[in-house]
Design an enzyme around this catalytic site. Structure first.
Site, mmCIF file in Angstrom:
data_model
loop_
_atom_site.group_PDB
_atom_site.id
_atom_site.type_symbol
_atom_site.label_atom_id
_atom_site.label_comp_id
_atom_site.label_asym_id
_atom_site.label_seq_id
_atom_site.Cartn_x
_atom_site.Cartn_y
_atom_site.Cartn_z
ATOM 1 N N LYS A 49 0.841 -1.211 0.000
ATOM 2 C CA LYS A 49 0.000 0.000 0.000
ATOM 3 C C LYS A 49 0.872 1.256 0.000
ATOM 4 C CE LYS A 49 -3.638 -2.553 2.351
ATOM 5 N NZ LYS A 49 -4.248 -2.936 3.630
ATOM 6 N N GLN A 93 -4.331 -1.599 9.988
ATOM 7 C CA GLN A 93 -4.185 -2.902 9.341
ATOM 8 C C GLN A 93 -4.669 -4.035 10.256
ATOM 9 O OE1 GLN A 93 -3.108 -3.524 6.053
ATOM 10 N NE2 GLN A 93 -3.778 -5.589 6.547
ATOM 11 N N ASP A 116 -10.720 2.728 4.587
ATOM 12 C CA ASP A 116 -10.915 1.282 4.494
ATOM 13 C C ASP A 116 -12.406 0.920 4.449
ATOM 14 O OD1 ASP A 116 -9.201 -0.796 4.195
ATOM 15 O OD2 ASP A 116 -8.611 -0.938 6.290
#
Ligand code: NDP
Length: 295
Positions: A49, A93, A116
């Site tokens: 990412k 994450q 997200d």
């Protein structure tokens, strides 16, 4: 049969985003990645990412915390980032250590910076078909893949295998919504669904997101169906230096013989997930500019 090249589609999307970012004059979009612990898969996902962000002109920062971090400490950090106007996106994450309630953490991220799309507010807005909502990246990536491959979803029977908050539920919601892509008839299946094959065989579009290697066999798929394989499973492969290889939830060898379109693993849905994260970050940045203008 056509194998959908997720890398190529993601690369087109990233190129479009890079061009757009070049037009932003004073400030660039900025995303903060939070990683807790040293899980090898998380390290690799976050690195991917960061690299992608860098390539297209998004600023990224990485905060790494030890697994011993308390839930309150993590929430305090998120709180700081929520009010930091130089930060447009925040990504925590997963997976988080078991002493931390991941849903609480995801809900703590400001809905405006929730790139997200795991936040309860954004999931609610998605159900309301609100265009400002941040859709979770993998489901949104699947829709983008279908759209750019010119696969019509209107009136199609979509069967989703899996009902997680991150993939299964939101992908069904997106395909159910009014519009293009959307207007599909959606069936959800999960571990308590009896006679699974009876459902999957009726799918015009089958989306497998269960995390079980090679679970979907040829006998479970209608000839001519579109098959989207979300699964990322590590299986032992001693012939490789790493000792493993990645496979999907679908038995590609068998199913690709009867499907009309199929996504490979790796190189299908995965690259789209990262690309949609970048798209969401640019969207968060643009929304922050609109807020300043409207003040
Ligand atoms: P979860 O473990 O959260 O959810 C799995 C779902 O599959 C659950 O709803 C579960 O049912 C269902 N399920 C499990 N076993 C069966 C079975 N035998 N029959 C029917 N349903 C079953 O996983 P995620 O949704 O987070 O991820 C799914 C897969 O997608 C994983 O391989 C993951 O690595 C991958 N993934 C890939 C991404 C990408 O970018 N390509 C991004 C995110 C995930 P129940 O609810 O009843 O337990």
């Amino acid at each position: 049969m056509e194998v959908i090249d997720g890398n190529a589609v993601a690369s087109d999307l990233l190129e479009e985003l890079a061009k757009k970012i070049q037009t932003f004059e004073d400030q660039k979009p900025c995303v903060v990645f939070i990683r807790v612990g040293e899980d090898p898969a998380s390290i690799s996902y976050v690195r991917k990412k960061e690299k992608t962000a860098d390539k297209i002109g998004i600023e990224s920062r990485l905060l790494i915390f030890p697994v011993s971090i308390s839930e309150d400490e993590l929430l305090d950090k998120i709180s700081e980032l929520n009010t930091d106007s130089s930060v447009h996106g925040i990504l925590v994450q997963a997976p988080l250590p078991s002493h931390i309630d991941d849903r609480k953490v995801f809900n703590y991220v400001s809905p405006n910076k929730d790139v997200d799309g795991f936040n309860a507010t954004n999931l609610g807005l998605l159900c309301q078909e609100n265009k400002d909502a941040f859709a979770s990246c993998t489901p949104a990536g699947i829709l983008e893949l279908l759209k750019r491959t010119l696969i019509d979803t209107e009136g199609k029977h979509v069967v989703v295998l899996g009902r997680s908050l991150i993939v299964g539920k939101p992908v069904g919601i997106l395909l159910l919504q009014k519009g293009v892509p959307g207007n599909a008839t959606v069936t959800y299946c999960h571990s308590r669904t009896p006679d699974l094959a009876n459902h999957t065989q009726q799918a015009d579009i089958l989306i497998a997101a269960i995390g079980k290697p090679h679970f979907v066999k040829k006998s479970m798929v209608k000839p001519g169906a579109v098959v989207i394989d979300v699964g990322i499973n590590r299986i032992t492969d001693r012939s490789r230096k790493s000792g493993f290889r990645l496979v999907g939830d679908v038995n590609f060898e068998e199913v690709s013989n009867i499907s009309s379109f199929i996504t490979p693993v790796p190189g299908g849905v995965g690259p789209m997930t990262v690309a949609m994260l970048m798209k969401n970050t640019v969207k968060a940045f643009e929304q922050s500019l609109d807020q300043v203008t409207n003040q």
